[in-house]
Design an enzyme around this catalytic site. Structure first.
Site, PDB file in Angstrom:
ATOM      1  N   LYS A  75      38.893  48.561  36.016  1.00 43.60           N
ATOM      2  CA  LYS A  75      38.232  48.938  37.542  1.00 43.60           C
ATOM      3  C   LYS A  75      38.787  47.956  38.551  1.00 43.60           C
ATOM      4  CE  LYS A  75      33.898  46.158  39.683  1.00 43.60           C
ATOM      5  NZ  LYS A  75      33.118  45.276  38.990  1.00 43.60           N
ATOM      6  N   SER A 145      28.651  46.905  40.903  1.00 45.25           N
ATOM      7  CA  SER A 145      30.030  47.164  41.161  1.00 45.25           C
ATOM      8  C   SER A 145      30.677  48.239  40.935  1.00 45.25           C
ATOM      9  CB  SER A 145      30.645  45.590  42.100  1.00 45.25           C
ATOM     10  OG  SER A 145      30.956  44.996  41.180  1.00 45.25           O
ATOM     11  N   SER A 169      26.571  43.640  37.943  1.00 45.50           N
ATOM     12  CA  SER A 169      27.883  44.918  38.161  1.00 45.50           C
ATOM     13  C   SER A 169      28.288  45.400  36.834  1.00 45.50           C
ATOM     14  CB  SER A 169      29.437  44.249  39.129  1.00 45.50           C
ATOM     15  OG  SER A 169      28.820  43.749  40.589  1.00 45.50           O
TER      16      SER A 169
END
Lengths: 437, 437
Positions: A75, A145, A169
Site C-alpha cells: 500500500k 483506504s 481501511s
C-alpha cells in the site's frame, strides 16, 4: 493453471521444489497486471523491468524462507527504498524514501518479491480517493483506504499485499473484494515507515487468497502465540455471534452473510451463542473517531506548516482540530477503550472461542466517491484485537460479502487457526455461488 | 555576552527586533561548538558551512515564527533530510533519510536553525554508548540515551534540542546536565520519522535552558490545553511530594534536591502534601520493562532479519525475545498501566496541582559505561503523563541535581506554567551554588 493463479502457499511449495522459478511467477504476474491495470487501476507504481530483475536475483539466491519469490504488493502509505511512496498526496509526488518501512523490510528479507505500490485514499484518511475499481463490478468501490491492495488480491494480480487500518481501511476492502485479510493485534507488527495518522490506532495488516497465505506471512512476523495447545476444529467451537451495536447499518446481504456463516458453522457442529455487547461498547465508535481525529492533529501538523498549496482541506481541518476534540474527550476515549479491552478479553475462554461479526455494511457501494462505512470496524480497531476477514459468497449485485472473526488481544496465531478451520465451511466464494437468504 | 549564551527566548526577541541576525547567532554557536566538541563530544554530525548557509537563508526569509533562527539540535534517533541519521548504530552508518521526521519538520517550518545531530545510545536502547561527556565533569556520564542533546544544552552549545524517552532517556539527562526538559504527554507530538523502540512508550521531548524556552517550542507544537483559566502561582500551589516507590534507590544528593525543592516552595507559600502511591504503582516499573522489551521484538525484527554482522547482541536479544515476554504478561502490563493512568489523573484538581518527584537517582554516575538508572522515570513514561525537569543545584561532586514536576495527561501547557512559576524559586543553578542538606 497460470502461475499467477496460484495461492501464495501453493507457489511457495513449487518454488521450494524448483518446479516454478521466481521469474516465471513474476512474468505471469506481470502479464496479469498489465492486462488488468487499465481497468482495475490497483497500482500507483510498478516497474516491470525492476520486478523481473529482482525475481531473477531471487532465483540466484538461496531460498530465504517459505516466502521466497512470492508476489507482494505494498500500500502506498508504506515506505519502500526502491519505489516512490506518495501516500496518494500531491504534496508527496516524487517522494523517494531511502529506507524500507519495517514491515516491508521483514518480508523483503524473507524473500518476498515486492511488485509495486498499490493505490490508497490520501494518507489513508480522506481527500483524494484511490482510482481503483472493484474487480467484481467496475462501477463499485473496492473499499478503502487499502483500495489497491484489496482489489489486486481480489483480481488475482498479486498473492499477498499490505494494507493499513485506522478505522476500517483493511478489513472492509477484504470484504468488498472477496478475499482474506488479517488486521493483527495493535503493535505486533511495527508501523515504522508507514505514514502516521493515529498512533494508537494505525495497524499494518495483510491480504491473501486463503487463510494459509495469511498464516505464511504471520510466521515471517513471528506473531506471538498465547498459551493454548488445543487445535481448533469447527465441531464444538464456541462462536459468539455479534451483530454489533450497529446492526441496523448492515444491508440485506451483509446481514445474510453473517447469519449464513453462523448457520454453516452450526451445521458442522459449532456452538453459536448470541453475543450482545453492553452499553459501553456503543460508545466505542465515537471514541474511535475522537482518538483518530484528536491524534491526527499532531500527525498532519508538519504538512499544515509546510504551507503546501495542494494540501487537501480534509487535512487542514484535521490539523487545525476543526472537530474541536478536547483533551478531556481524548482521555475519556482512551480510558473507555482500555476498560472495554480488558472486558472483551475476559469474554474468551470458558464460554467463547471466537467472535463472528460483520466486516462491512454488506456489498460494496456504487461509485468511487466513497470507499464505504467503517461502522463495523472501528470498535475492533480501537479494542486492538486481531480480526480476520473471510468471504462468504456473493450478494444480489454479484459483489462479495463476508464476515470477520475476532479474538482477544495477541491471539493472532490461534485466530488464524480458527479461521483456517472455519474457512472451508463458510467460504463458498470460489464457486461464485449466490447463497439463499 | 556572546550570542550563544542567550536563551532561546532572549535570542528570539533580539532576532525579532533585528538586533541579532541568524548568522551572528549561528557563527557564535559554531565557535562555541568547535571549541567544546573535542572535549564534550555531543555531536554525531554537524557541518559548519551548512549551518551558516541555512542561517543566511533565514536572514533573507520573512520571520516564520518566534523560533526563527534559534539553534536546535536533533538527537540522532530522529530523521533529518539534510543530515545523516545513524541511530548510533554501525548498521546505519551513512544512512541519509529523504524526509525530516515530523518533529523536525515542525520546528524547521517554524524557522529553527537545525545545527546538527546529537549523540545517542544505540537505537536509544543499549549496545553502543554515546561518546558524550558530562560538561560538569568529563569523567561522568551526561546520562542517556539523549546524551548529546542533554550535554549540548548543559554546555550552552545549543539553545534547544530534541531528545526521546522510552524509559528515562530524556528527563534523566536533563537532571544530569542541569537543564530544563519536557517529556510531553505521550502522543501529542508525532514520532513519525524517529526510530521506533516501543510504540506505546516512545516519546519525543525537548530541552532548553529555562522553562520559557520549553514553552516556546510547545507553542510550535500547538500542545493541547486543558480547561483551566487560573494562572498558577507558587503561593497556594498544592504540591504532591512523591518520593516514588523507589526512594531507596536515590543517592544522598538526589534525595536532598527533592526535599530542598519542597522546602523552597513551601517557604514561598506552596502547600506540600506527601503523596504516597498505592501498591499498584510498585508494579509499574516492571510493567514498563515488559512493554518496552515486548514491543521491542517487533521494532528490531527488520534489523535482525537483515543479518547485518554488526548488529549488537543487545538487539538480537530483544528481537528474539530473550526475556521471554509472553502476550499474557504484555496484556497484564497494558491493563495495569491503563488503570493507573486513570487513577493518577483523578488525583489532580481539588487536592493536587502538581507532583514533585525525583528525575534521577541523583548526581550522574562516574564513567561512560552506564548512562544511569531510569528507575525514577519508567512510571511516568508508562503513565503517558507530561514531565518537566528543573535543576535545583549542585551536589558534592559539582554535578547537577534536580527535580521533575508531573501533571495529569494533556496538562502540558498548564504544567509548564506551573514550572515557570516554580523555577525562580527552586532553581539556584545558574549561580552554581551548592545547597545545604
Amino acid at each position: 493453471m497460470e502461475p499467477y493463479e496460484l495461492t501464495a502457499s501453493q507457489a511457495s511449495l513449487l518454488i521450494a521444489e524448483k518446479k516454478l522459478s521466481c521469474e516465471e511467477l513474476a512474468r505471469s504476474t506481470l502479464s496479469r497486471i498489465l492486462a488488468r491495470e487499465p481497468i482495475i487501476k490497483a497500482f500507483r507504481f510498478f516497474d516491470p523491468d525492476q520486478v523481473v530483475r529482482n525475481a531473477r536475483e531471487l532465483d540466484q539466491t538461496p531460498r530465504k524462507s517459505e516466502m521466497h519469490g512470492l508476489t507482494f504488493g505494498v500500500k502506498d502509505m508504506i515506505d519502500t527504498y526502491d519505489m516512490p511512496t506518495t501516500y496518494n498526496s500531491p504534496i508527496y509526488f516524487g517522494h523517494a524514501p531511502s529506507k524500507d518501512a519495517a514491515c516491508v523490510a521483514v518480508v523483503r528479507h524473507s524473500g518476498a518479491l515486492i511488485v509495486g505500490k498499490t493505490d490508497t485514499v490520501e494518507f489513508a484518511s480522506g481527500g483524494r480517493m484511490a482510482a481503483t475499481r472493484n474487480p467484481y463490478n467496475l462501477e463499485h468501490t473496492p473499499g478503502g483506504s487499502s483500495s489497491g491492495s484489496g482489489a489486486a488480491i481480489g483480481d488475482k494480480q498479486l498473492q499477498l499485499a499490505f494494507g493499513t487500518q485506522t478505522g476500517g481501511s483493511h478489513i472492509r476492502p477484504a470484504a468488498f473484494n472477496g478475499i482474506y485479510g488479517i488486521k493483527p493485534t495493535h503493535g505486533v507488527v511495527s508501523r515504522e515507515g508507514a505514514k502516521q495518522y493515529s498512533h494508537s490506532l494505525d495497524t499494518i495488516g495483510w491480504y491473501g487468497r486463503c487463510v494459509e497465505d495469511l498464516q505464511l506471512v504471520g510466521r515471517a512476523f513471528r506473531l506471538p502465540e498465547v498459551q493454548n495447545s488445543e487445535r481448533p476444529s469447527v465441531k464444538g467451537l464456541k462462536v459468539g455471534l455479534c451483530r454489533s451495536p450497529n446492526w441496523d447499518k448492515a444491508d440485506e446481504w451483509g446481514k445474510a452473510a453473517l447469519l449464513e456463516a453462523a448457520r454453516r458453522l452450526e451445521a458442522q457442529g459449532a456452538i453459536i451463542v448470541d453475543l450482545e455487547l453492553d452499553n459501553r461498547y456503543r460508545e466505542l465508535n465515537h471514541a474511535q473517531e475522537i482518538i483518530m481525529k484528536g491524534e491526527g492533529t499532531a500527525a498532519f501538523l508538519p504538512e499544515l506548516l509546510s504551507g503546501h498549496p495542494d494540501l487537501h482541506q480534509h487535512f487542514i481541518d484535521i490539523a487545525t482540530n476543526k472537530l474541536q476534540v478536547t483533551p478531556e474527550a481524548l482521555v475519556a476515549a482512551y480510558d473507555l477503550a482500555a476498560e472495554c479491552r480488558r472486558h472483551f478479553d475476559s469474554l474468551f475462554g470458558a464460554t467463547l472461542d471466537v467472535v463472528l461479526t460483520p466486516p462491512s455494511t454488506g456489498q460494496a457501494p456504487k461509485g468511487l466517491q466513497s470507499s464505504g462505512d467503517h461502522v463495523f470496524n472501528s470498535i475492533w480497531t480501537l479494542l486492538h484485537v486481531p480480526c480476520v476477514a473471510l468471504p462468504v459468497g456473493l450478494g444480489d449485485l454479484g459483489l462479495p460479502v463476508g464476515i470477520q472473526l475476532v479474538g482477544p488481544r495477541f491471539s493472532d496465531v490461534r485466530l488464524m487457526s480458527i479461521a483456517s478451520a472455519c474457512a472451508s465451511v463458510i467460504d463458498c466464494h470460489p464457486s461464485l455461488s449466490s447463497f439463499s437468504k
